[in-house]
Design an enzyme around this catalytic site. Sequence first.
Site, PDB file in Angstrom:
ATOM      1  N   HIS A   1      79.352  26.277  69.294  1.00 58.98           N
ATOM      2  CA  HIS A   1      79.085  28.232  68.765  1.00 58.98           C
ATOM      3  C   HIS A   1      79.927  28.533  69.775  1.00 58.98           C
ATOM      4  CE1 HIS A   1      75.238  30.478  68.629  1.00 58.98           C
ATOM      5  NE2 HIS A   1      77.011  31.063  67.948  1.00 58.98           N
TER       6      HIS A   1
ATOM      7  N   ASP B   1      90.410  33.563  90.353  1.00 61.21           N
ATOM      8  CA  ASP B   1      90.557  35.019  90.394  1.00 61.21           C
ATOM      9  C   ASP B   1      89.449  35.337  89.712  1.00 61.21           C
ATOM     10  OD1 ASP B   1      92.969  35.562  91.490  1.00 61.21           O
ATOM     11  OD2 ASP B   1      93.602  35.945  89.915  1.00 61.21           O
TER      12      ASP B   1
ATOM     13  N   HIS C   1      82.444  35.413  68.994  1.00 61.26           N
ATOM     14  CA  HIS C   1      83.014  33.920  68.496  1.00 61.26           C
ATOM     15  C   HIS C   1      84.455  34.519  69.286  1.00 61.26           C
ATOM     16  CE1 HIS C   1      79.962  31.864  65.748  1.00 61.26           C
ATOM     17  NE2 HIS C   1      79.191  33.223  66.354  1.00 61.26           N
TER      18      HIS C   1
END
Lengths: 244, 244, 244, 244
Positions: C167, C119, C96
């Site tokens: 989320h 990259d 998170h």
Amino acid sequence: MRDLMTEVLEANKRIASAGLATLTWGNVSGVDRGAGVYVIKPSGVPYDQLTVESLVTVEIESGKVVGGTLKPSVDSETHRLLYQAFPSIGGITHTHSTYAVAFAQAGREIPVLGTTHADNFDGPIRVTRDLTPQECERDYERNTGLAILDTLDGDADGVPAVLTAGHGPFTWGKNATRSLEAAIVCEAVAQIALHTLALNPAASPPEHLIRRHYSRKHGPDAYYGNSADPLRNTESKPRRPEAG
Amino acid sequence: MRDLMTEVLEANKRIASAGLATLTWGNVSGVDRGAGVYVIKPSGVPYDQLTVESLVTVEIESGKVVGGTLKPSVDSETHRLLYQAFPSIGGITHTHSTYAVAFAQAGREIPVLGTTHADNFDGPIRVTRDLTPQECERDYERNTGLAILDTLDGDADGVPAVLTAGHGPFTWGKNATRSLEAAIVCEAVAQIALHTLALNPAASPPEHLIRRHYSRKHGPDAYYGNSADPLRNTESKPRRPEAG
Amino acid sequence: MRDLMTEVLEANKRIASAGLATLTWGNVSGVDRGAGVYVIKPSGVPYDQLTVESLVTVEIESGKVVGGTLKPSVDSETHRLLYQAFPSIGGITHTHSTYAVAFAQAGREIPVLGTTHADNFDGPIRVTRDLTPQECERDYERNTGLAILDTLDGDADGVPAVLTAGHGPFTWGKNATRSLEAAIVCEAVAQIALHTLALNPAASPPEHLIRRHYSRKHGPDAYYGNSADPLRNTESKPRRPEAG
Amino acid sequence: MRDLMTEVLEANKRIASAGLATLTWGNVSGVDRGAGVYVIKPSGVPYDQLTVESLVTVEIESGKVVGGTLKPSVDSETHRLLYQAFPSIGGITHTHSTYAVAFAQAGREIPVLGTTHADNFDGPIRVTRDLTPQECERDYERNTGLAILDTLDGDADGVPAVLTAGHGPFTWGKNATRSLEAAIVCEAVAQIALHTLALNPAASPPEHLIRRHYSRKHGPDAYYGNSADPLRNTESKPRRPEAG
């Protein structure tokens, strides 16, 4: 005098440990009014190389260096002018801390947006006027101090902090430690203010809330803390007996 | 040569400790003009695994690897071109530090918004033009260096930093340590600039303030610091006697 | 198997040390394809209390817990579905982390705004569609995995990261360590992207620059690094001899 | 009682180590319902100087100090009112953490913008109304508590956090540790929310996703974690046997 030097040394190192400095950008001084001198960081020396011996002692009245072998901070003359103007000031801190500098560069004062600010400062942290070309040409550091005096208009006690326009914060207190803590507060309220203004550009707390918070920590009716000093209590005193 | 390798090693590790790097993103090199070589970080090795033995030595003139068993940083050819173009450059740092990269990706130079910038750099940190498809197709790293040269227009001394468009900062100095410190400054002024612009998109300090701050730290009239070098004073020299 | 458990343990602890986690929010797993199992963090255990013994082993095919005495991470079924769908995935991380979650909550993909992104990832980090009420009602974690599959559309290799809508990020790699490093990259590019968009909402690098950076680190023509693996080189291999 | 004091001491020190405090700004208390008292931080004492002996014990019913030699936190009366109003509350934390204070100063609630919030709190973190001049004049800290009660409207369990207008967050839980963890969560979701709103001012997750996340960690159908307590599992219990 040894105690003063130790305190000034520790306060300078705390600029770095409190996250207020990049490289060598920032300096703290502390005063000995009896001896008529202040002790200040040497110019350009990294915090981790500072020792008591590297500190510089300057006469308040004349600006003459009377102790130490290095040159004082380039901002020394600004410190000196503030010590001359305000006998209540015992320590001064100058930093380039990120958020306070952003307000200084934006030319915006840090407004009182809530109790975190009001717990510590009795009003906004103001920005000086711009210096003139002439003021930048000669005696720049002294002129910076004079512009601060203009901004403070005789009162250094309610708000122990100012932003010099396009430059950054100067803060002060009854000694070097308190001036450093005022610098920590200044940066914290600047950061919170920037985020507050992003969420609500018109944010403005009620004046009576602000007054309550300032007065519960400062002045004759203060009831915050466990020592005589409201900002930080390193010596706790016994609680007064309470009615049952 | 051993001293150079130790300095380059320490400067590379400082990319991480100064918070300028994620994973292995960033590299420092330092030059030995007498030997005609520079020493640079190997490609893709984590900072905590770097040793003097892992460093790579490259000939400035030919680009041939003449020391070390690993491949040099993928950006080595950009370093080499800068060493060839500017004899005054003794060290180069490339990072992907957060705020400097944000300006590079936004295609915006970092403007001089106050004295923190002017204390260190004599003008904005410019952004290169975009490379062409052909320049990206072949000799990309060398072409990156050529685009930097276009942007600097012959002057690498006033502002020892540039942003490659869409990519990130390259900084330099008289040695590896100074180039790393220029990278620290570049990131700090980028962060402060972003917050300043959020508070005041039209922020712009007076030019005479900017000139005063640059000249008090750099050039013939500099009075900052306690050594011959304005940016960082690790060796303090005695203060000149002052008139009483 | 012991090596796998040690790696999964270390990768889970690195969620915290890399600053990607608050409290217990985040989990890493790693797979043993020969044994047909993956090892995953137990649910709700703080990182500093994790031991090899606390890890949970789950059968990929059945979802049955076959090792350990604790319950697996609540997100275990999402991990399982990804292992089933993509044989190339050897490790999965879910966090998170602040900036990646901000993009997930905003419902915005993290666009390719420069070479730092290119990259590492061959395209934007996409956001899944919202789940339906039915998908949230039953088998929520499995349905989260199915929505990820919809978003990836069969390709998990170019961009080893996705944002689940509202989320947060799931990232993966050839093993647990690489999946954790992809989570570090995901957060870094999210933070830089947010600042870039604040400076220039229309920022967009040229496609040929992006292709050059991705291909110099990945694929048959990659020339970054000192080992066979482009993302992180813990084992350095000798440099190929170069023409003089 | 000794256990309670040790927990309250540790939770207060964790305000600082979790990065929620500047100087001495913040306090935690914990309750002993059997003894009818709570233990709270003394006013103005730095976290690194706190000891069990410096803590203050206050009677819930009367507000009388019954243990310790120092004055309690200036916010003690707010804590006391919450303990009186909600028997389920076992610990309370008050901080001036940066992002939560920004929302409080902006007068904006912290909305439920995703699962990070919903995993922990069953709804937005609301802001109290402004206090009146009269409420600030006398019994300010008690009136702050009364304004919190107005805002909570009888339910302290779903969302164990509130923002006092222009001031900052109060959070609570079944004990001092949980109240501190709720303060950590409050600051984390405030920071993520601020960045989310910058990316998408209209961000709003589907209600069924929010419900799923809250209910998988809380209430009768919770399946997160390895102990009876959903927020943090310091004591792991054996996994229930699973069907093969």
